[in-house]
Design an enzyme around this catalytic site. Sequence first.
Site, short mmCIF file in Angstrom:
data_model
loop_
_atom_site.label_atom_id
_atom_site.label_comp_id
_atom_site.label_asym_id
_atom_site.label_seq_id
_atom_site.Cartn_x
_atom_site.Cartn_y
_atom_site.Cartn_z
N ASP A 1 0.85 -6.06 7.27
CA ASP A 1 -0.18 -5.09 7.44
C ASP A 1 -1.51 -6.14 7.04
O ASP A 1 -1.66 -6.19 5.69
CB ASP A 1 -0.17 -3.88 6.23
CG ASP A 1 -1.28 -3.25 6.06
OD1 ASP A 1 -2.35 -3.23 6.26
OD2 ASP A 1 -0.96 -1.89 5.37
N SER B 1 -4.85 -5.17 -1.37
CA SER B 1 -5.81 -4.28 -1.37
C SER B 1 -6.61 -4.24 -2.84
O SER B 1 -7.72 -4.05 -3.01
CB SER B 1 -5.68 -2.91 -0.99
OG SER B 1 -4.55 -2.40 -1.68
N HIS C 1 0.85 -1.17 -0.02
CA HIS C 1 0.05 -0.01 0.04
C HIS C 1 0.77 1.29 0.13
O HIS C 1 1.99 1.39 0.49
CB HIS C 1 -0.87 -0.08 1.18
CG HIS C 1 -1.93 0.87 1.15
ND1 HIS C 1 -1.94 2.27 2.00
CD2 HIS C 1 -3.40 1.12 0.57
CE1 HIS C 1 -2.79 2.92 1.83
NE2 HIS C 1 -3.74 2.21 1.16
N LYS D 1 -12.48 -1.52 7.83
CA LYS D 1 -12.80 -2.54 6.70
C LYS D 1 -13.69 -3.23 7.33
O LYS D 1 -14.88 -3.04 7.52
CB LYS D 1 -11.38 -3.07 6.13
CG LYS D 1 -10.31 -2.26 6.13
CD LYS D 1 -10.40 -1.49 4.55
CE LYS D 1 -9.04 -0.77 4.18
NZ LYS D 1 -8.62 0.07 5.30
#
Length: 392
Positions: free
Chosen positions: A204, A179, A133, A236
């Site tokens: 993560d 993601s 990310h 999330k």
Amino acid sequence: MMNFANRFAQLQARKNQALFRQIQVNDAPTGRTFECNRQRYLNFSSNDYLGLAAHPLVIKAYQQGAASYGVGSGGSPLVTGFQRPHAILIEQLCDWLDRPAAILLNSGFAANQLALKTLLGKGDLVVQDKLNHASLIDAALSTAATSQRFLHNQPQSLAARLQRSVASNRLVVTEGIFSMDGDAAPIAPIKAICQQQNAWLMVDDAHGLGVRGVQGRGSCAVAQINPDLLMATFGKALGVGGAMLSGSIELMELFTNLGREFIYSTAMPAAQACAVSAAIKLVRTTDLPQILIARIEQFKTLMQQTSWRLLPSDSAIQPLWVGQASTALALSSSLREHGFWVSAIRPPTVPAGQARLRITLTAAHTKDDITRLVKALSCLASVFNEANHGHH
């Protein structure tokens, strides 16, 4: 000559390349529907994977927290901002995830910045998965450490980079679930390499917590490993907001004393911590994670009967390969006409030529919602076929 003209030229270039972004207002609560300009859509773009953002028990916990503790924390955690619900949430997280200690932050972005900026300095090495990310990449680049990337989900590529390094402090960083691709990292082999090469591992797990493993304990529980540092977010699967870092007691003391994002930021409201606690309880005691798994399997099975290509993913993130940014936008807008809200993901979020629709499934979707989405995609396949099939 206008100040910063070069920056505004970049904006114009984005407009010209079908890469311009605009904010859309959602008039509905976060969940299975999205309401924009008085039109209601079935929402397949939300990270609210378990449908907890508007869950009555989570809302009630937030309301009770606000009634008891007010709506703001009034200070940074080290001044007066750390209240009883924060302490209870930390205890609950450590019990759920089997971690020695944890600290709370306002966002995953802040947590990742804090972790890397506090740990890394001159002469240190950080090696990250190529698809990590932006918050992790940015954080590494803002330190004086040597920053390297290893090939996506390829432990051998990581091993080669660690073997070549003479740095005494080494940190390896990967996501649990990526993601934009929705695929899972091979955490167990990565952890084994870290042990061989005397490196620390940070995971993560923003997109894995709450949805993977027994009681939704996340990617590390599935891999049966304990990373040196675990970051996870509450916005999330848990449906609320904020984030945590967890690790050894000494490491959390280090972050509490030296982590600027923690020290100089107002603490999350206690009411928010109450809501996160309620969400964790639901993850641990209901079958919401199982419902999500069933929806994912249903979607993947139905999609096999169409001519579309999904990227390999077993998570709630199901990327539908498109290729060109303009095609992805056109497909997204065609789906809107059919009543579905599915965002197009374009460069620079993904590499050029790898634009996609990021379809996210949630436990709030019904079987019928998913059947209807696949039917709509099937109808559009013939129109978009050429675009989709040049890129296998």
